[in-house]
Design a protein around this motif. Structure first.
Motif, PDB file in Angstrom:
ATOM      1  N   LYS A   1     -85.424 -61.649  15.573  1.00 20.89           N
ATOM      2  CA  LYS A   1     -85.715 -61.024  14.281  1.00 20.89           C
ATOM      3  C   LYS A   1     -85.254 -59.566  14.277  1.00 20.89           C
ATOM      4  O   LYS A   1     -84.749 -59.081  13.257  1.00 20.89           O
TER       5      LYS A   1
ATOM      6  N   ILE B   1     -81.355 -59.364  13.844  1.00 20.72           N
ATOM      7  CA  ILE B   1     -80.784 -59.649  12.509  1.00 20.72           C
ATOM      8  C   ILE B   1     -81.023 -58.540  11.551  1.00 20.72           C
ATOM      9  O   ILE B   1     -81.588 -57.643  11.494  1.00 20.72           O
TER      10      ILE B   1
ATOM     11  N   ARG C   1     -93.755 -67.834   7.306  1.00 21.89           N
ATOM     12  CA  ARG C   1     -94.556 -67.304   8.409  1.00 21.89           C
ATOM     13  C   ARG C   1     -95.793 -68.153   8.653  1.00 21.89           C
ATOM     14  O   ARG C   1     -96.225 -68.327   9.791  1.00 21.89           O
TER      15      ARG C   1
ATOM     16  N   HIS D   1     -88.604 -65.056  19.274  1.00 21.25           N
ATOM     17  CA  HIS D   1     -88.557 -64.897  17.819  1.00 21.25           C
ATOM     18  C   HIS D   1     -88.467 -63.414  17.438  1.00 21.25           C
ATOM     19  O   HIS D   1     -87.728 -63.031  16.541  1.00 21.25           O
ATOM     20  N   TYR D   2     -89.239 -62.570  18.126  1.00 23.22           N
ATOM     21  CA  TYR D   2     -89.207 -61.145  17.863  1.00 23.22           C
ATOM     22  C   TYR D   2     -87.830 -60.554  18.173  1.00 23.22           C
ATOM     23  O   TYR D   2     -87.299 -59.755  17.397  1.00 23.22           O
TER      24      TYR D   2
END
Length: 121
Positions: A118, A121, A88, A114-115
């Motif tokens: 994320k 997943i 991070r 990215h959010y």
């Protein structure tokens, strides 16, 4: 609109009573009465189309997001409980460098992407 309304005698007399100046080149063309009403009608139709498509899009977005959450999101919490990890930190440094070299909207788009990935997943 004033050009259209000055074609009526009652509006012209009201205009003269208020001692308002004559409009520049007020010429009534052969477009008729329907010309200003057509533009008003098109404005109202365009606004209505935009409004209803906004309602339709928001409803479809809610339905698809509900289905996406129900089908793709796992019920298990992630094992990573640390707030600051080395990955991070590198990601934050990369985004700071990209935002410094380009516009901030590009970085906001990357953060959103990215959010989304994320959460998937």
């Amino acid at each position: 609109i004033c050009k259209f309304l000055l074609g009526f005698n009652w509006f012209r007399s009201f205009w003269n009573v208020l001692l308002l100046p004559e409009l520049d080149a007020v010429i009534q063309t052969s477009q008729g009465v329907w010309f200003p009403l057509a533009s008003l009608f098109l404005l109202i139709c365009g606004t209505a189309i935009a409004y209803w498509f906004d309602i339709l899009f928001s409803v479809l977005l809610r339905i698809f997001s509900t289905l996406w959450i129900a089908l793709k999101r796992s019920c298990v919490l992630p094992e990573d409980n640390k707030i600051f990890t080395l990955r991070r930190l590198y990601l934050c440094m990369l985004l700071v460098i990209i935002s410094w070299m380009t516009c901030g909207a590009f970085v906001l788009s990357l953060v959103y992407l990215h959010y989304v990935l994320k959460v998937q997943i």
